[in-house]
Structure formats: C-alpha cells, structure tokens
Design an enzyme around this catalytic site. Structure first.
Site, PDB file in Angstrom:
ATOM      1  N   ASP B  59       0.815  -1.218   0.000  1.00 21.38           N
ATOM      2  CA  ASP B  59       0.000   0.000   0.000  1.00 21.38           C
ATOM      3  C   ASP B  59       0.852   1.273   0.000  1.00 21.38           C
ATOM      4  O   ASP B  59       1.887   1.340   0.654  1.00 21.38           O
ATOM      5  CB  ASP B  59      -0.884   0.044   1.254  1.00 21.38           C
ATOM      6  CG  ASP B  59      -1.882  -1.094   1.331  1.00 21.38           C
ATOM      7  OD1 ASP B  59      -2.923  -0.903   1.990  1.00 21.38           O
ATOM      8  OD2 ASP B  59      -1.623  -2.169   0.768  1.00 21.38           O
ATOM      9  N   HIS B  61      -1.165   4.619  -0.396  1.00 23.76           N
ATOM     10  CA  HIS B  61      -2.171   5.521   0.188  1.00 23.76           C
ATOM     11  C   HIS B  61      -1.768   6.991   0.124  1.00 23.76           C
ATOM     12  O   HIS B  61      -1.830   7.710   1.119  1.00 23.76           O
ATOM     13  CB  HIS B  61      -2.480   5.118   1.641  1.00 23.76           C
ATOM     14  CG  HIS B  61      -3.433   3.970   1.735  1.00 23.76           C
ATOM     15  ND1 HIS B  61      -4.673   3.988   1.145  1.00 23.76           N
ATOM     16  CD2 HIS B  61      -3.319   2.766   2.331  1.00 23.76           C
ATOM     17  CE1 HIS B  61      -5.282   2.824   1.353  1.00 23.76           C
ATOM     18  NE2 HIS B  61      -4.492   2.055   2.075  1.00 23.76           N
ATOM     19  N   ASP B  87      -3.946  -0.058  -3.623  1.00 26.00           N
ATOM     20  CA  ASP B  87      -4.129   0.973  -2.594  1.00 26.00           C
ATOM     21  C   ASP B  87      -3.139   2.128  -2.768  1.00 26.00           C
ATOM     22  O   ASP B  87      -2.317   2.432  -1.891  1.00 26.00           O
ATOM     23  CB  ASP B  87      -4.054   0.375  -1.182  1.00 26.00           C
ATOM     24  CG  ASP B  87      -5.390  -0.219  -0.741  1.00 26.00           C
ATOM     25  OD1 ASP B  87      -5.551  -0.521   0.447  1.00 26.00           O
ATOM     26  OD2 ASP B  87      -6.289  -0.380  -1.599  1.00 26.00           O
ATOM     27  N   ASP B  90      -6.298   7.457  -1.384  1.00 29.34           N
ATOM     28  CA  ASP B  90      -7.020   7.625  -0.110  1.00 29.34           C
ATOM     29  C   ASP B  90      -6.066   7.797   1.067  1.00 29.34           C
ATOM     30  O   ASP B  90      -4.961   7.262   1.084  1.00 29.34           O
ATOM     31  CB  ASP B  90      -7.962   6.429   0.184  1.00 29.34           C
ATOM     32  CG  ASP B  90      -9.216   6.446  -0.674  1.00 29.34           C
ATOM     33  OD1 ASP B  90      -9.833   5.384  -0.856  1.00 29.34           O
ATOM     34  OD2 ASP B  90      -9.585   7.543  -1.161  1.00 29.34           O
ATOM     35  N   ARG B  91      -6.542   8.554   2.018  1.00 33.83           N
ATOM     36  CA  ARG B  91      -5.901   8.805   3.309  1.00 33.83           C
ATOM     37  C   ARG B  91      -4.762   9.824   3.274  1.00 33.83           C
ATOM     38  O   ARG B  91      -4.685  10.693   4.121  1.00 33.83           O
ATOM     39  CB  ARG B  91      -5.407   7.505   3.975  1.00 33.83           C
ATOM     40  CG  ARG B  91      -6.530   6.539   4.262  1.00 33.83           C
ATOM     41  CD  ARG B  91      -6.260   5.551   5.363  1.00 33.83           C
ATOM     42  NE  ARG B  91      -7.511   4.858   5.616  1.00 33.83           N
ATOM     43  CZ  ARG B  91      -7.744   3.570   5.369  1.00 33.83           C
ATOM     44  NH1 ARG B  91      -6.786   2.794   4.885  1.00 33.83           N
ATOM     45  NH2 ARG B  91      -8.922   3.030   5.611  1.00 33.83           N
ATOM     46  N   ASN B 119      -8.423  -2.597  -2.820  1.00 36.51           N
ATOM     47  CA  ASN B 119      -9.826  -2.345  -2.460  1.00 36.51           C
ATOM     48  C   ASN B 119     -10.154  -0.858  -2.436  1.00 36.51           C
ATOM     49  O   ASN B 119     -11.324  -0.480  -2.465  1.00 36.51           O
ATOM     50  CB  ASN B 119     -10.201  -3.008  -1.135  1.00 36.51           C
ATOM     51  CG  ASN B 119      -9.432  -2.431   0.038  1.00 36.51           C
ATOM     52  OD1 ASN B 119      -8.207  -2.506   0.082  1.00 36.51           O
ATOM     53  ND2 ASN B 119     -10.138  -1.868   1.008  1.00 36.51           N
ATOM     54  N   HIS B 120      -9.150  -0.007  -2.417  1.00 36.05           N
ATOM     55  CA  HIS B 120      -9.422   1.435  -2.450  1.00 36.05           C
ATOM     56  C   HIS B 120      -9.530   1.967  -3.867  1.00 36.05           C
ATOM     57  O   HIS B 120      -9.960   3.103  -4.055  1.00 36.05           O
ATOM     58  CB  HIS B 120      -8.348   2.198  -1.658  1.00 36.05           C
ATOM     59  CG  HIS B 120      -8.603   2.166  -0.180  1.00 36.05           C
ATOM     60  ND1 HIS B 120      -9.192   3.222   0.491  1.00 36.05           N
ATOM     61  CD2 HIS B 120      -8.394   1.214   0.740  1.00 36.05           C
ATOM     62  CE1 HIS B 120      -9.311   2.899   1.771  1.00 36.05           C
ATOM     63  NE2 HIS B 120      -8.836   1.691   1.948  1.00 36.05           N
ATOM     64  N   HIS B 169      -3.856  -7.979  -3.798  1.00 37.38           N
ATOM     65  CA  HIS B 169      -3.937  -6.977  -2.734  1.00 37.38           C
ATOM     66  C   HIS B 169      -4.411  -7.587  -1.413  1.00 37.38           C
ATOM     67  O   HIS B 169      -3.779  -7.382  -0.373  1.00 37.38           O
ATOM     68  CB  HIS B 169      -4.890  -5.838  -3.115  1.00 37.38           C
ATOM     69  CG  HIS B 169      -5.009  -4.812  -2.027  1.00 37.38           C
ATOM     70  ND1 HIS B 169      -3.960  -3.960  -1.733  1.00 37.38           N
ATOM     71  CD2 HIS B 169      -5.986  -4.524  -1.144  1.00 37.38           C
ATOM     72  CE1 HIS B 169      -4.311  -3.186  -0.704  1.00 37.38           C
ATOM     73  NE2 HIS B 169      -5.533  -3.500  -0.341  1.00 37.38           N
ATOM     74  N   ARG B 216     -13.833  -6.811   8.759  1.00 40.13           N
ATOM     75  CA  ARG B 216     -13.886  -5.556   8.003  1.00 40.13           C
ATOM     76  C   ARG B 216     -15.284  -5.291   7.432  1.00 40.13           C
ATOM     77  O   ARG B 216     -15.629  -4.171   7.095  1.00 40.13           O
ATOM     78  CB  ARG B 216     -12.931  -5.599   6.809  1.00 40.13           C
ATOM     79  CG  ARG B 216     -11.448  -5.640   7.160  1.00 40.13           C
ATOM     80  CD  ARG B 216     -10.670  -5.702   5.878  1.00 40.13           C
ATOM     81  NE  ARG B 216      -9.257  -5.952   6.043  1.00 40.13           N
ATOM     82  CZ  ARG B 216      -8.320  -4.994   5.992  1.00 40.13           C
ATOM     83  NH1 ARG B 216      -8.672  -3.738   5.832  1.00 40.13           N
ATOM     84  NH2 ARG B 216      -7.050  -5.302   6.117  1.00 40.13           N
ATOM     85  N   HIS B 243      -2.519  -4.809   2.038  1.00 41.87           N
ATOM     86  CA  HIS B 243      -3.845  -4.621   2.641  1.00 41.87           C
ATOM     87  C   HIS B 243      -3.854  -4.427   4.156  1.00 41.87           C
ATOM     88  O   HIS B 243      -4.798  -3.852   4.697  1.00 41.87           O
ATOM     89  CB  HIS B 243      -4.732  -5.810   2.256  1.00 41.87           C
ATOM     90  CG  HIS B 243      -6.195  -5.656   2.495  1.00 41.87           C
ATOM     91  ND1 HIS B 243      -6.912  -4.507   2.215  1.00 41.87           N
ATOM     92  CD2 HIS B 243      -7.108  -6.542   2.975  1.00 41.87           C
ATOM     93  CE1 HIS B 243      -8.182  -4.692   2.506  1.00 41.87           C
ATOM     94  NE2 HIS B 243      -8.343  -5.918   2.973  1.00 41.87           N
TER      95      HIS B 243
END
Lengths: 398, 313
Positions: B59, B61, B87, B90-91, B119-120, B169, B216, B243
């Site tokens: 990831d 991010h 990923d 995001d964030r 998944n993002h 992922h 989750r 992940h």
C-alpha cells in the site's frame, strides 16, 4: 413553552429486550438507517447533549448522580484491567494481542458491571446494554478503534436514557464526566495495545479515532470570551486548558501521538482553526458528523440494532413550538452532501441523509422518551428559537 | 509505447518530470493518460504474468514522498522492475500525484511496472476515504475522479511472478480454488460488495483455520490450512499480498506461505511503522525484504494552505 413534567414512554413490563445485531448489509440499506428510529434517537441524543454542555467547563457545578458515578465506575474498572493485562511480547502484525485478553474479560464480566447500574426491574436490559459497552472499546480481531466504536458508547448511554436509568439532569455529566472518562480509557487502550485506526480517512478527516470530543467540545467553548478557534492549535492554549475542555484535550492528545507539523498531520482541524466562531465550528461539526460518520456505510455497517435502537421507520414528527424557524426544513427530505450531488446512483445512497434541525431533533429525542421540553437559554428562560438552529437547519452545501 | 497514441514518448517524459516533483498534471493530460492506460490494462490478464527480477510493493495511500523514499531504496523505473499491489489512493495528501506518477510510468514503460487493483481503487471507497475530496480540491470538479475510477475497473486483479509467487492486494476467496478460476472472471466493473473479486481485494489471513467472515465487513479471513491447499494446488511458492499495516513493513504468516508487504511508513502520521519492499531476484526463490522509514523533512510541504471543509462555509 412550559417544561412538562417527565413521564417515560418506556414500559419495562411490556418491552422485550434483544441482543443487538448488525442489520445494514449493503449501501442500499442506508436509506432505512437514515429514516429509522435509531437514527432519530442517536441524532437527537447527540444534539441534546450538545445543548447541555454549551459554555460549561468540566470543573463547573452540575448534577453528578449516583448512577452517573456508577457508570464512571464501570469505565474505571475496565481501565484497571489495562494494568492487570500488560502488552505481550510476541510476534504480531501491529496491534498487541493482549487487547484480546482484555476484550475477552469485558465480554465475560461486562454483564455484572452493567447490572450494577441497573435497578432490579431492568435487569433484562443487561445483555442489550452490555453489547454496546463491549463494542465501544474496539474490535477484538483487528485490534483497532474508530468512530464506530465511539458511536457504540453513545448508543450505550442513549439506551440507558431510554430505559429511564439516566435522566435529563444527568446530561451535562454524561459528556463532561462520563464521556471524558471514556476518552481517557480508550486513549489508554489505543496507546497501551497499539491499536490501529479503524477505517481512518487519514488527512481527510478530523481525527483517526474520535469525533465527538470535537463536536461536544466546541459546544463547551461556544461563547468563550478569550479562547477562539484560531488559538486551539497553540501549545500554550491546549496545555493550559485541556483539563476543562474536551476539544483542547483532544488536540493535546493528537500532538502527543502524531509526528510532524500540526498543519500537515491534522489538516482538517488546522482548517477549522480558521473558522471565525465556535458557533460555526459547532454547527459545521454537527453537519460533518451526520455526513462523515452517521452517513457512511463503512462505519454504519457495523452498528448494532436491538430493541431500543431499531431500524423501524421513525414515526411522523409532531412538532411543538420548541423552535420556530425550523418548520420549513422539517419535511422528511434527503439532504445531498457535497459528494453525493453528481452521483445520485443507488450505490451512493449511503451519502444521503435527511436533514435535522438541532432543536427539533433534540425535541424528537425527548419525545421518544415521553417527555417534552422546551429549549431554553442558559438562564432557564424559554427561548423562541435555538441559537444554533440557523446553522444546523441548513442543508449540506452543494 | 504505441506511436499511434496521442501520448508521445516526449510528452510522457514531460509528464514524468512534473510528477516526480509532486506537481499535478493539467486535466487534459490526465484524461489522455487514463485513456492510454486503459488500452494497456485491457490487454492484461486477471492473473498478469510478471517476469523476474522484480520489486514487489504494498500500500502507498497517497504518501507521495514516501513513494520517493521507496524509489530511492529500490531504484527508479526502468532501472528496476516493479509490481505494486494496490491501494495507491485515499488517506494521504497526494493520491492524485501518486496514481498519476504510477500510470505515467506504466504508459512509458508498460513492461517494467505492473499495477494491481486494491480495495481502495473503486468509486465507493474513494468517496469515503479522501481521493474524491482531493480530486475536487486540486481540480475543482469531479471529472478527474470519474476518469480515474473508470480506469480503476481495468486494473488487473492479481499477478504471478516468476511462475510461482502469487501476488494480489487482499487474499484468498472461498469461491476460488485455482488461478484459472480467477482468469475467467469479468473484472471490468466496480468492486462488488461480495463474491470472488471482492474477496481477492479484501480478505486477510487469520490465525484460526478455515474461513470466517471478515471483521472488516467485506471479504473473508482465511486460515493456514486454506493457504497451504491453495499454494500446493496451484504449484506456488508463496502468496504475496498487502492490505494490512504491519509494524516492520512486512509480516510472514501461515508457516511462510503468506507474506504481507506494506509500503506506507508511519501510517496516518502516528503508527510509527516501517515500510518494506520485496526484491525478487532472477530466480524467484531468491529474494530480499528491504525496510525503509518515512521521508524526513518538509520536502516542499512548508506552506500547506488552510483549507476549510464545506461544512463550515
């Protein structure tokens, strides 16, 4: 409007308690959530407590009932367990597995703890309330914590109010004593067991772990003569006043645990320090809470519904003369948050929420409890309008 | 690179020059880039074949400056071949710059970098976790977000490195026994809420045996018995995935059958975790795990403007 005498609509002799469960299975279910009794109750409760702590310091005088002290006692007991269950030195991915031991102890002993705060005739409520209490410390499997767990604690308190264990006079203490105690507990859990932020929005949210200390905390500072939003990032300010103000205690904690400049690691809060008044901060945070916590499927899919907080459709609202400017905004409409505007597709329905006026929502909460109260100014005189309403009644900006 | 495409080598090199400095591209360039990237991904498989040597990453991010640290540790494309396991967005602050850079590298060196879906990389996650907000802030409209998320549908789901390291992922799915099952999936869609594609991007290994619904709320938790069977059935040496944040940047589990690699150090400015990359040599059974810390210093972030969320306007 005159304050009417309290009469509880809750009748233990006819009520069947249940163990709360998840019921939101897909983003399409968010519409049921946003029009549900549970949603009305939770929003009303948060707004009611928001009103109750306006301009109040933690060290001010307000009732602290025996029941409130007993609830604080539960939190103190859990905190003692942290000392009894230290972190373990084992190979692990991130979070410390000793948290699972504490969690297991809470599942096992929680019912006895909750029983202590309930009168015998309400013992049937123990499993239901205990479920929310257990959920409020974090996730056992992932060893993480987030705003959904904070919401579970709100649900615990809300249910206790609904069954008549906690009362209106307890509202200030629920935030300034009980919730403050809860924050101390979860901060210790987060640090001791190195808990992971659950579903954090990173720099695009207020904070990885909490939301309500900022929301209720901004109510505490509502008309503060000296501390303005622009000064809360200053070390002198939060170090001097954190003991009395939840907002500043939260800022202090963030600065303790995060690295780098505040403007970088907490950019949203940094931006909020540019807002002119705490009135605007408070009303903005209410909108943001509804949109970013209560309005997000990744958070709400984990929410537990029982017999007290249900997915049943919220009954039609009976509006009293509590708040006059709210009437035109009271239709059960859907409010588009900025993100939802261009994407009104079913998969994005989780971004849509009905609007709520603060005072009417507070009134709604009281109505559910079987009580009707007027919003009043701090000196106790009934007011024709609530001073926060003009901001809170507006729709999310598009 | 195809010479019939409007994105010439010189053009993409200019994009890369900007992007390496953490500067966003104009909207028109992003649209062209997404269109070209879509063509490339369309020709890639759900189980993309990747040759060794290659450096496998987890990831990111939006932590652009930490991605620069990663490239310092591992070397830049095309000197080093890379496989990223999803990923990217995001964030963090710089999801736009991060994904733009990786896509530009893919267009410029399509056989030197493989980019999988996390998944993002989907519409629902990016509306919750910040990428949408960042696109709006940096471009003033949602079109750019739409172009990126439409493109994300085309990202390959998994990869097979050196014929034996299976990369993805999230993790395994009760709906999938073999790599051939994955090959026949129709991946060109939004990540579903359940089913094989969802599981591959959302699942996590667990200490118990068997399968369990994930805490989750999407995907599953799978035990060592499941990993062993999958690795054996598909003649793999291991499963490499991302992940989950890990303190040391990497984490072995399931008796060495599953490796988690996470490449976003000091996650959320608080976790204090290291990041890692898995450098696989010519022989896929020779590899090295290299750790790195978050980028120090402000590095051009001195003047972060005070932006106010819409709720306060």
């Amino acid at each position: 409007m005159d304050r009417l005498s309290e009469s509880s609509a809750f009748d233990v002799s006819t009520h069947t308690f249940t163990v709360p469960e998840k019921q939101l299975k897909s983003p399409e279910d968010m519409l049921h959530w946003s029009t549900s009794q549970a949603y009305s109750n939770i929003v009303g409760f948060v707004l009611t407590l928001n009103e109750a702590v306006k301009n109040k310091k933690i060290s001010d005088e307000y009732p602290v009932s025996e029941i409130t002290r007993n609830v604080m006692g539960i939190l103190e007991t859990i905190e003692k367990w942290i000392d009894e269950i230290p972190p373990v030195d084992q190979p692990q991915r991130f979070g410390n597995k000793a948290f699972r031991t504490l969690f297991g102890r809470l599942k096992e002993r929680g019912p006895d703890l909750v029983k202590r705060v309930l009168p015998p005739e309400l013992e049937g409520a123990v499993p239901e309330l205990c479920t929310y209490l257990v959920e409020s410390v974090g996730n056992e499997t992932r060893i993480d914590y987030g705003t959904g767990h904070e919401l579970a604690f709100v649900a615990f308190l809300c249910c206790a109010c609904k069954i008549g264990v906690l009362h209106e006079e307890d509202y200030p203490a629920l935030v300034l004593k009980v919730f403050d105690r809860y924050l101390n507990l979860v901060r210790r859990l987060q640090m001791t067991y190195r808990m992971e932020p659950a579903g954090s929005q990173g720099v695009w949210s207020l904070d990885d772990f909490q939301f309500l200390p900022f929301l209720w905390g901004s109510a505490q500072l509502y008309d503060h003569a000296r501390i303005k939003p622009k000064s809360f990032p200053e070390e002198d300010i939060y170090n001097s006043f954190y003991k009395d103000y939840l907002f500043l205690a939260a800022i202090k904690y963030i600065n303790q645990v995060k690295t780098g400049p505040f403007a970088e690691h907490s950019n949203q809060l940094w931006g909020i320090s540019g807002v002119a008044s705490w009135h605007k901060v408070n009303s903005g945070l209410v909108k943001m809470y509804k949109a970013e916590v209560l309005g997000k499927f990744p958070v709400m899919q984990h929410f537990l519904f029982g017999s007290l907080l249900t997915l049943q459709p919220s009954p039609p609202r009976i509006f009293t003369s509590v708040s006059t400017e709210s009437s035109e905004s009271q239709t059960p409409m859907q409010c588009l948050t900025p993100k939802a505007t261009p994407f009104a597709t079913p998969s994005n329905s989780h971004n849509m929420l009905p609007s709520h006026n603060a005072a009417a929502a507070a009134s709604l909460f009281q109505t559910h409890l079987g009580r009707q109260v007027a919003t009043s100014k701090s000196d106790g005189t009934p007011s024709a309008e609530d001073s926060t309403s003009p901001d809170i009644s507006s729709q999310g900006s598009i | 690179m195809s010479s019939s495409s409007p994105a010439s080598v010189k053009c993409v090199d200019q994009w890369l020059e900007k992007l390496y400095k953490c500067e966003i591209l104009p909207e028109e360039n992003v649209k062209t880039m997404c269109k070209k990237a879509k063509e490339i991904f369309s020709s890639e498989s759900n189980v993309q074949t990747v040759s060794t040597p290659v450096t496998i990453c987890g990831d990111i991010h939006g932590q652009f400056y930490d991605l620069m640290e990663l490239f310092k540790m591992g070397g830049r494309v095309p000197d080093t071949n890379y496989l990223f396991m999803g990923d990217y967005v995001d964030r963090g602050y710089h999801s736009v710059e991060t994904i733009s850079l990786l896509l530009a590298l893919k267009i410029r060196y399509p056989h030197r970098i493989t980019i999988l879906r996390g998944n993002h990389e989907c519409r629902t996650s990016t509306q919750v976790y910040g990428f949408y907000d960042e696109c709006m802030l940096k471009y003033g409209n949602s079109e750019i977000w739409r172009h990126f998320t439409d493109l994300f549908d085309y990202l390959p789901l998994t990869a097979l490195v050196g014929g034996s390291i299976f990369c993805l992922h999230g993790g395994l799915s009760p709906s999938i026994d073999s790599l051939d099952h994955i090959r026949i999936l129709d991946r060109i869609q939004e990540v579903p809420h359940e089913g094989a594609i969802c599981d591959l991007l959302w699942s996590d290994p667990q200490e118990r045996t068997g399968w369990r619904s994930s805490a989750r709320g999407a995907g599953f938790e799978f035990g060592m018995d499941v990993s062993e069977t999958f690795v054996h059935t598909n003649c793999l040496s291991m499963v490499s995935r991302a992940h989950q944040m890990v303190m040391d940047g990497y984490n072995w589990c399931h008796a060495g059958h599953v490796l988690t690699v996470f490449s976003a150090p000091n996650y959320c400015y608080r976790c204090g975790n290291q990041a890692a990359i898995l450098e696989v040599g010519e022989e896929s059974d020779t590899f090295r795990l290299t750790q790195f810390e978050h980028a120090s210093g402000l590095q051009g972030r001195e003047n972060i403007p005070k932006s106010l969320p819409d709720y306060f306007l």
